[in-house]
Design a protein around this motif. Structure first.
Motif, PDB file in Angstrom:
ATOM      1  N   VAL A 376      69.697  56.924   0.851  1.00 13.30           N
ATOM      2  CA  VAL A 376      69.957  55.522   1.175  1.00 13.30           C
ATOM      3  C   VAL A 376      69.494  55.213   2.597  1.00 13.30           C
ATOM      4  CG1 VAL A 376      71.754  53.768   1.467  1.00 13.30           C
ATOM      5  CG2 VAL A 376      71.885  55.389  -0.434  1.00 13.30           C
ATOM      6  N   GLY A 377      69.807  56.109   3.518  1.00 18.21           N
ATOM      7  CA  GLY A 377      69.419  55.915   4.912  1.00 18.21           C
ATOM      8  C   GLY A 377      67.920  55.848   5.095  1.00 18.21           C
ATOM      9  N   GLU A 378      67.187  56.638   4.310  1.00 16.39           N
ATOM     10  CA  GLU A 378      65.728  56.608   4.387  1.00 16.39           C
ATOM     11  C   GLU A 378      65.197  55.224   4.033  1.00 16.39           C
ATOM     12  OE1 GLU A 378      61.897  58.720   2.176  1.00 16.39           O
ATOM     13  OE2 GLU A 378      63.918  59.554   1.942  1.00 16.39           O
ATOM     14  N   ARG A 379      65.747  54.631   2.985  1.00 12.13           N
ATOM     15  CA  ARG A 379      65.310  53.296   2.573  1.00 12.13           C
ATOM     16  C   ARG A 379      65.652  52.248   3.627  1.00 12.13           C
ATOM     17  NH1 ARG A 379      67.679  52.033  -3.167  1.00 12.13           N
ATOM     18  NH2 ARG A 379      66.417  50.144  -2.797  1.00 12.13           N
ATOM     19  N   VAL A 380      66.873  52.353   4.189  1.00 10.72           N
ATOM     20  CA  VAL A 380      67.296  51.380   5.205  1.00 10.72           C
ATOM     21  C   VAL A 380      66.455  51.536   6.464  1.00 10.72           C
ATOM     22  CG1 VAL A 380      69.199  50.632   6.684  1.00 10.72           C
ATOM     23  CG2 VAL A 380      69.640  51.261   4.297  1.00 10.72           C
ATOM     24  N   TYR A 381      66.247  52.761   6.894  1.00  7.81           N
ATOM     25  CA  TYR A 381      65.484  53.032   8.123  1.00  7.81           C
ATOM     26  C   TYR A 381      64.070  52.463   8.032  1.00  7.81           C
ATOM     27  CZ  TYR A 381      63.095  55.706  11.767  1.00  7.81           C
ATOM     28  OH  TYR A 381      62.344  56.075  12.851  1.00  7.81           O
ATOM     29  N   GLN A 382      63.384  52.686   6.926  1.00  6.51           N
ATOM     30  CA  GLN A 382      61.995  52.229   6.788  1.00  6.51           C
ATOM     31  C   GLN A 382      61.884  50.714   6.808  1.00  6.51           C
ATOM     32  OE1 GLN A 382      59.317  54.850   4.141  1.00  6.51           O
ATOM     33  NE2 GLN A 382      61.341  55.136   3.241  1.00  6.51           N
ATOM     34  N   ARG A 383      62.954  50.027   6.429  1.00  3.04           N
ATOM     35  CA  ARG A 383      62.926  48.572   6.416  1.00  3.04           C
ATOM     36  C   ARG A 383      63.400  47.958   7.730  1.00  3.04           C
ATOM     37  NH1 ARG A 383      63.418  50.404   1.426  1.00  3.04           N
ATOM     38  NH2 ARG A 383      62.733  49.143  -0.371  1.00  3.04           N
ATOM     39  N   ALA A 384      64.355  48.625   8.396  1.00  2.00           N
ATOM     40  CA  ALA A 384      64.996  48.028   9.570  1.00  2.00           C
ATOM     41  C   ALA A 384      64.330  48.377  10.890  1.00  2.00           C
ATOM     42  CB  ALA A 384      66.469  48.445   9.629  1.00  2.00           C
ATOM     43  N   VAL A 385      63.624  49.499  10.945  1.00  4.40           N
ATOM     44  CA  VAL A 385      63.143  49.983  12.225  1.00  4.40           C
ATOM     45  C   VAL A 385      62.067  49.082  12.829  1.00  4.40           C
ATOM     46  CG1 VAL A 385      61.272  51.461  11.382  1.00  4.40           C
ATOM     47  CG2 VAL A 385      62.569  52.132  13.435  1.00  4.40           C
ATOM     48  N   PHE A 386      61.420  48.254  12.014  1.00  4.69           N
ATOM     49  CA  PHE A 386      60.400  47.337  12.525  1.00  4.69           C
ATOM     50  C   PHE A 386      60.925  45.918  12.749  1.00  4.69           C
ATOM     51  CE2 PHE A 386      57.921  50.462   9.994  1.00  4.69           C
ATOM     52  CZ  PHE A 386      57.230  51.047  11.042  1.00  4.69           C
ATOM     53  N   GLN A 387      62.199  45.701  12.464  1.00  2.55           N
ATOM     54  CA  GLN A 387      62.772  44.359  12.560  1.00  2.55           C
ATOM     55  C   GLN A 387      63.450  44.189  13.928  1.00  2.55           C
ATOM     56  OE1 GLN A 387      62.241  42.138  10.088  1.00  2.55           O
ATOM     57  NE2 GLN A 387      61.114  43.769   9.023  1.00  2.55           N
ATOM     58  N   GLY A 388      62.789  43.561  14.849  1.00  2.00           N
ATOM     59  CA  GLY A 388      63.348  43.342  16.177  1.00  2.00           C
ATOM     60  C   GLY A 388      63.976  41.972  16.319  1.00  2.00           C
ATOM     61  N   GLY A 389      64.722  41.786  17.422  1.00  2.00           N
ATOM     62  CA  GLY A 389      65.260  40.470  17.735  1.00  2.00           C
ATOM     63  C   GLY A 389      66.630  40.181  17.181  1.00  2.00           C
ATOM     64  N   GLN A 390      67.082  40.907  16.169  1.00  2.00           N
ATOM     65  CA  GLN A 390      68.399  40.654  15.618  1.00  2.00           C
ATOM     66  C   GLN A 390      68.981  41.939  15.045  1.00  2.00           C
ATOM     67  OE1 GLN A 390      68.473  38.261  12.080  1.00  2.00           O
ATOM     68  NE2 GLN A 390      66.521  39.063  11.311  1.00  2.00           N
ATOM     69  N   ALA A 391      70.326  42.008  15.086  1.00  2.00           N
ATOM     70  CA  ALA A 391      71.010  43.144  14.497  1.00  2.00           C
ATOM     71  C   ALA A 391      71.127  42.938  12.997  1.00  2.00           C
ATOM     72  CB  ALA A 391      72.408  43.292  15.117  1.00  2.00           C
ATOM     73  N   LEU A 392      70.982  44.010  12.244  1.00  2.00           N
ATOM     74  CA  LEU A 392      71.038  43.949  10.793  1.00  2.00           C
ATOM     75  C   LEU A 392      72.236  44.725  10.262  1.00  2.00           C
ATOM     76  CD1 LEU A 392      67.269  44.670  10.017  1.00  2.00           C
ATOM     77  CD2 LEU A 392      68.390  42.439  10.038  1.00  2.00           C
ATOM     78  N   THR A 393      72.597  44.417   9.034  1.00  2.00           N
ATOM     79  CA  THR A 393      73.581  45.211   8.312  1.00  2.00           C
ATOM     80  C   THR A 393      72.847  46.058   7.281  1.00  2.00           C
ATOM     81  OG1 THR A 393      73.935  43.533   6.601  1.00  2.00           O
ATOM     82  CG2 THR A 393      75.314  43.403   8.592  1.00  2.00           C
ATOM     83  N   TRP A 394      73.541  47.041   6.708  1.00  4.65           N
ATOM     84  CA  TRP A 394      72.920  47.870   5.686  1.00  4.65           C
ATOM     85  C   TRP A 394      72.429  47.002   4.527  1.00  4.65           C
ATOM     86  CZ3 TRP A 394      73.191  53.508   5.235  1.00  4.65           C
ATOM     87  CH2 TRP A 394      73.700  54.122   6.385  1.00  4.65           C
ATOM     88  N   ARG A 395      73.247  46.044   4.090  1.00  2.00           N
ATOM     89  CA  ARG A 395      72.883  45.205   2.947  1.00  2.00           C
ATOM     90  C   ARG A 395      71.659  44.346   3.245  1.00  2.00           C
ATOM     91  NH1 ARG A 395      77.622  41.799   0.217  1.00  2.00           N
ATOM     92  NH2 ARG A 395      78.294  43.969  -0.095  1.00  2.00           N
ATOM     93  N   LYS A 396      71.628  43.756   4.418  1.00  2.00           N
ATOM     94  CA  LYS A 396      70.473  42.924   4.781  1.00  2.00           C
ATOM     95  C   LYS A 396      69.201  43.745   4.856  1.00  2.00           C
ATOM     96  CE  LYS A 396      72.903  39.310   7.389  1.00  2.00           C
ATOM     97  NZ  LYS A 396      73.069  38.688   8.728  1.00  2.00           N
ATOM     98  N   ALA A 397      69.315  44.944   5.405  1.00  2.00           N
ATOM     99  CA  ALA A 397      68.140  45.790   5.542  1.00  2.00           C
ATOM    100  C   ALA A 397      67.573  46.205   4.180  1.00  2.00           C
ATOM    101  CB  ALA A 397      68.488  47.037   6.361  1.00  2.00           C
ATOM    102  N   LEU A 398      68.472  46.490   3.230  1.00  2.00           N
ATOM    103  CA  LEU A 398      68.014  46.902   1.906  1.00  2.00           C
ATOM    104  C   LEU A 398      67.313  45.767   1.167  1.00  2.00           C
ATOM    105  CD1 LEU A 398      71.034  49.098   0.707  1.00  2.00           C
ATOM    106  CD2 LEU A 398      68.693  49.874   1.152  1.00  2.00           C
TER     107      LEU A 398
END
Length: 402
Positions: A376-398
Motif C-alpha cells: 500500500v505504501g508503495e502505491r501511495v509513495y509513487q503518487r504523493a512524492v511528486f505532489q508539492g504545495g499541499q499536505a495529502l492524506t492516504w486516501r487522497k494520494a491513492l
C-alpha cells in the motif's frame, strides 16, 4: 489508459536498465549520508560509551570490598561482633575492637569506628554516629540473634539445632522456569526502550529524507534515472540496515559487559531472549519503515510531518508502555498485535512460559502486516512524492493518477 500504463511500465523498465541495481544505489546513498551525520555518529558513540560505563560501574561495585570497624563494650558484645565478623560475606570485612562505653562514644564522635555494640538490660544496642549502615546493621543484628539463641538454648539444656529442627522452609513454584526477578525486568525495559528509540530515530530519518528530497525536487531528478519504487526500496533498505547494525552493536557491547562481570554462566536465557528480540526488531522495523516513507511523501513541509506522524507515534508509545507495564492477559494479547508484538512477545518470553509456536505466529502476523503496508505504501509513495504545495492524506494520494 492501457496505452499509458504500457508506456509507464516501459519507461520504468528502460530506467532500470540504465542503472545496475538502482535500489542498491539509493540504499548506499542513504547509508553514506547517515554515517556522515555527526549527530547520528555522536549519539551511537555516546550510547556505546554509556553501556561500557555502566558495565564498568557494575564491575567495580561487584569487586569492591566493604570494610567496617566495630567497637564492643563488654564480653558478650565482643562475642556478637566476632560472630558477625565470621559470618560476613567474602566482599565484607569487619574489624572488632574492645572499648569502654565512653571510649566507644569518643571513637564514634571522631569517626574512627562505624558502630558500637553493647548489652543493655535484656536487649542489644547498636550505636552509630549519625545513621547506621543498613548492611552493617543487618550483619550485627543477625549475629546478635544467633548468639542470644545459643545462650538461651544452653540455659535450657538444649541446642539451637534441636530448637530449630524442622523449621526449614523450602520455596517451590508450579513453573519449571527459574525466577529471573530484577534481571528480567531490566532486560524488558531495555527491549522496550531500544525498539522505541530506534524506531523514532530511523523512522523520522526516512520521513525527513523523503520530505527534503520532495521539497528540493531532488526526487524528480532521481526519477529520471531510477524508477520511483526503487527510490522507496533503497531508502527503506538503507535505514533498516543501519538500525539493525546499531542494535547488534549495542547487544554485542552489552554481552561483552556481562562476560566481564563474570555472569557468562547464567546468560543462556538472556541470549535466547535477545535473539528473539533482534528477530522481532528486524521484522517490526521493516513493517513500519514504508509507513515513515509514506508520511514523508504526504507532507509538504516540516509542520505537516509533525502532525501526520501522530498515529504511528501512538503505536510506538503503546509498544513502549506495554513493554514496561503490561502483565497477564494484556501482555498476552499485545504479543500478537503487529508492531506492538515486537516488544510484547520478547518481554513476555522473559517471565512467562510461551509455547514454541507462539513467537513464530507473532512474527508471521507482523511480517504479513508489514508486507501489506509495504504494498500500500508503495502505491501511495509513487503518487504523493511528486505532489508539492499541499499536505495529502492516504486516501487522497491513492486517488491520484501516477
Amino acid at each position: 489508459m492501457s496505452h499509458d500504463t504500457t508506456t509507464t511500465a516501459a519507461a520504468e523498465e528502460e530506467q532500470t536498465t540504465q542503472v545496475s541495481a538502482p535500489w542498491l544505489t539509493v540504499m548506499n546513498r542513504e547509508i553514506g549520508v547517515k554515517l556522515r551525520d555527526r549527530a547520528f555518529v555522536l549519539s551511537t558513540v555516546l550510547t556505546v560509551l554509556g553501556i561500557i560505563g555502566f558495565t564498568a560501574f557494575m564491575f567495580f561495585m561487584g569487586e569492591r570490598t566493604t570494610s567496617y570497624t566495630v567497637a564492643a563494650t563488654d564480653p558478650q558484645s565482643v562475642t556478637v561482633a566476632e560472630a558477625a565478623r565470621d559470618s560476613a560475606e567474602d566482599k565484607t570485612t569487619l574489624e572488632v575492637q574492645s572499648a569502654s562505653p565512653e571510649e566507644a562514644r569518643e571513637l564514634l564522635q571522631n569517626e574512627d569506628i562505624d558502630a558500637a555494640v553493647s548489652r543493655s538490660d535484656n536487649e542489644w544496642v547498636l550505636t552509630a554516629r549519625n545513621s547506621m549502615d543498613a548492611s552493617l546493621s543487618g550483619i550485627l543484628s543477625d549475629a546478635a540473634k544467633d548468639v542470644t539463641a545459643q545462650q538461651n538454648a544452653a540455659d535450657a539444656g538444649t541446642t539451637t539445632e534441636q530448637l530449630t529442627a524442622g523449621s526449614e522452609v523450602q520455596t517451590r513454584t508450579l513453573s519449571d522456569e527459574p525466577d529471573r526477578g530484577v534481571a528480567a525486568n531490566v532486560l524488558g525495559f531495555v527491549f522496550a526502550m531500544l525498539f522505541y528509540t530506534a524506531a523514532i530515530i530511523f523512522g523520522m530519518a526516512i520521513a525527513n529524507s523523503v520530505l527534503e528530497e520532495k521539497q528540493n525536487r531532488v526526487v524528480e531528478i532521481l526519477a529520471t534515472a531510477i524508477p520511483v519504487r526503487h527510490i522507496l526500496y533503497g531508502k527503506v533498505a538503507g535505514n533498516c540496515l543501519l538500525a539493525y547494525a546499531q542494535i547488534i552493536l549495542y547487544g554485542a557491547v552489552g554481552l561483552l559487559g556481562v562476560n566481564l562481570l563474570g555472569r557468562a554462566e547464567s546468560i543462556g536465557w538472556i541470549l535466547q531472549a535477545s535473539g528473539w528480540f533482534i528477530g522481532f526488531f528486524v521484522v517490526g522495523f521493516a513493517a513500519q519503515a514504508s509507513i515513515w516513507a509514506v508520511l514523508g511523501s504526504l507532507a509538504s513541509r516540516t509542520e505537516d510531518l509533525q502532525s501526520n506522524t501522530g498515529p504511528i507515534m501512538s503505536v510506538l508509545i503503546a509498544a513502549l508502555l506495554v513493554g514496561l507495564f503490561a502483565k497477564g492477559t494484556w501482555l498476552t494479547v499485545a504479543s500478537y498485535v503487529p508492531l506492538v508484538s515486537s516488544v510484547a512477545m520478547p518481554v513476555r518470553m522473559l517471565t512467562d512460559t510461551v509455547q514454541w509456536w507462539e513467537p513464530w505466529l507473532a512474527l508471521g502476523l507482523c511480517a504479513v502486516f508489514g508486507l501489506i503496508m509495504f504494498r500500500v505504501g508503495e502505491r501511495v509513495y509513487q503518487r504523493a512524492v511528486f505532489q508539492g504545495g499541499q499536505a495529502l492524506t492516504w486516501r487522497k494520494a491513492l486517488r491520484l493518477e501516477r
